[in-house]
Design an enzyme around this catalytic site. Structure first.
Site, short mmCIF file in Angstrom:
data_model
loop_
_atom_site.label_atom_id
_atom_site.label_comp_id
_atom_site.label_asym_id
_atom_site.label_seq_id
_atom_site.Cartn_x
_atom_site.Cartn_y
_atom_site.Cartn_z
N THR A 31 0.81 -1.23 0.00
CA THR A 31 0.00 0.00 0.00
C THR A 31 0.84 1.27 0.00
O THR A 31 0.33 2.34 -0.32
CB THR A 31 -0.93 0.03 1.23
OG1 THR A 31 -0.12 0.07 2.42
CG2 THR A 31 -1.84 -1.19 1.26
N CYS A 35 1.80 2.56 9.53
CA CYS A 35 0.76 2.63 10.55
C CYS A 35 1.32 2.44 11.94
O CYS A 35 2.45 1.98 12.13
CB CYS A 35 -0.29 1.54 10.31
SG CYS A 35 -1.08 1.56 8.69
N ARG A 64 3.99 6.75 3.42
CA ARG A 64 3.15 7.86 3.87
C ARG A 64 2.29 7.42 5.06
O ARG A 64 1.90 6.26 5.14
CB ARG A 64 2.26 8.36 2.74
CG ARG A 64 3.07 9.05 1.65
CD ARG A 64 2.22 9.44 0.47
NE ARG A 64 3.02 10.11 -0.56
CZ ARG A 64 2.60 10.36 -1.79
NH1 ARG A 64 1.38 10.00 -2.16
NH2 ARG A 64 3.39 10.98 -2.65
N ASP A 426 18.16 10.23 50.26
CA ASP A 426 16.89 10.86 50.60
C ASP A 426 16.25 10.15 51.80
O ASP A 426 16.13 8.92 51.83
CB ASP A 426 15.94 10.79 49.40
CG ASP A 426 14.60 11.42 49.70
OD1 ASP A 426 14.53 12.66 49.71
OD2 ASP A 426 13.63 10.67 49.91
#
Length: 466
Positions: A31, A35, A64, A426
């Site tokens: 295609t 995706c 794309r 700490d």
């Protein structure tokens, strides 16, 4: 390019596992589209799939973005987290516009203290594309989100995305996506309130939203911040104009939604970056959980609070000031003094370095030594607030009188979202070990923290929760 296991990626694609969203992108040769793993389209055949670690790599290969899953809305790729600190610092500078308006990769590399060739090699290894390609893709993807989600004009979007002309934006957009920006505006949308912009920030689940709000609620500074049962609101200032942001959680859609009110369009991109950092949106909870599970003491805490995030900073200077004020006093006491500082400056928002330098801080409950430290920090903040090797940042902060290792580590953990650092020695962390019935000396804490690497900040957060 960073190696991706083809079988693992394809299995995540088949199951549409949201935990992998943004960690890789699937390009389909049949295609010409790429995706997200969660795309609702029919799963392509494995032989037609190529997996890329970033959208930039897929775009560079000629693919794309899909119009259904919209890769521009995916959580930012975390492929580099815990592997290469230089890449993280470079990406931070790119987000701040280091390669906008024709600025060079050479200058970016120099600011990081490495050569240009080495920087390009690191980017290709970890992200599959060069610095320029990454910068261009991020500009285009951000513009695509604004085009689809807002009613901001195309010209304003082009400029706010880092393009110095509408023509260049149109050319780059059409080259990357195959159609002009106006194509995104063909679907009519509700114009809504012109002073409000809505931004959506997908994340990788799970997300401990209640834990994040609880952390901010305990440290909430009115009137700058407001934390309700399910939302976070903050007053901000750009170019002298005061606006606000409001964040809420949409767990069913794995995203946070931000309402921006009275924010000038040129600053929307900067606001987006700050929100991502403040709420640790791009964290990879699966990788963090796997890394911390080597410590048996943390396993029940991780199970009880999945998706714990590192509370970041809207502004690094603010966190630095709050850390100094909070030295050796309670969270509540520090918050009270910070509110007095805001009232003294009388700006309704947290003071800037210039405002701290120019206002008296006497009579607010601060010792003279603490006031001198704050003034000194403000005077030097411009050179401190730059990307540099972690050990250099710690040394530069500790070189200022009144700032020790605990303060320096806390500032870097929150202001710069450093995942592999925690406030050394700490007291709260030591008490956390005591509550778990574990050896709780300073040496014990340091030794145990080595099991958490490269996620020591998250290990510290879990101990605080204990």
């Amino acid at each position: 390019m960073k190696h991706l296991d083809q079988n693992i990626c394809y299995q995540a694609l088949k199951t549409r596992d949201a935990r992998f969203d943004g960690r890789f992108f699937t390009a389909v040769s049949s295609t010409g589209i790429f995706c997200r793993p969660i795309c609702p389209a029919t799963t392509p055949k494995q032989e037609n799939c190529t997996f890329y670690p970033s959208a930039s790599a897929a775009l560079s290969a000629g693919y794309r973005p899909c119009l259904r899953c919209r890769p521009e809305t995916a959580p930012n790729s975390a492929a580099w987290l815990g592997t290469e600190a230089v890449v993280k610092r470079a990406l931070r500078l790119i987000e701040q516009g280091a390669l906008d308006d024709g600025q060079s990769v050479t200058a970016l590399a120099a600011s990081l203290g490495i050569g240009e060739r080495h920087l390009r090699r690191l980017f290709n290894d970890h992200l599959g594309a060069g610095p320029k390609q990454i910068a261009q893709t991020r500009r285009l993807m951000f513009a695509k989100r604004l085009l689809a989600q807002t009613n901001i004009s195309v010209t304003e979007i082009a400029l706010s995305s880092g393009f110095n002309s509408l023509r260049r934006f149109n050319d780059a957009y059409k080259t990357a996506f195959g159609f002009p920006p106006s194509h995104e505006r063909k679907t009519k949308r509700d114009t809504g309130d012109s002073t409000t912009i809505t931004l959506r920030f997908p994340y990788r689940p799970p997300y401990d939203w209640d834990g994040m709000l609880a952390f901010f609620r305990d440290r909430c500074l009115e009137p700058v911040e407001e934390v309700s049962e399910d939302t976070y609101r903050r007053i901000v200032r750009f170019d002298g104009q005061v606006g606000d942001i409001t964040l809420r959680h949409e767990p069913a859609k794995n995203r946070l939604v931000a309402q921006l009110t009275n924010i000038p369009v040129p600053y929307v991109r900067d606001v987006s970056v700050r929100i991502r950092r403040l709420f640790d949106i791009d964290a990879d909870p699966q990788a963090i959980q796997q890394g911390l599970s080597s410590d048996p003491a943390l396993q029940p805490l991780i199970k009880a609070h999945p998706g714990l995030r590192l509370p970041g900073a809207w502004d690094g200077f603010e966190i630095a000031v709050r850390a100094i004020i909070g030295q050796q006093i309670s969270v509540k006491g520090a918050r009270t003094i910070c509110k007095r500082v805001i009232e003294r400056v009388n700006c309704g928002i947290f003071p800037t370095p210039v405002e701290i330098c120019s206002h008296s801080l006497d009579g607010l409950g601060l010792t003279q030594r603490r006031i001198n430290t704050l003034k000194n920090l403000a005077a030097h903040w411009q050179e401190l607030d730059v990307a540099k090797p972690l050990e250099n940042s710690i040394a530069d902060l500790c070189a200022l009188p009144g700032i020790g290792p605990w303060t320096a580590h806390y500032i870097l953990m929150r202001a710069f979202s450093e995942p592999d650092i925690y406030p050394v020695q700490d007291l709260g962390l030591i008490r956390g070990l005591e509550k778990l019935g574990l050896p709780a000396g300073k040496h014990d804490l340091e030794e145990r923290s080595q099991l958490w690497r490269p996620w020591r900040a998250y290990g510290a957060l879990y101990l605080w929760r204990a």
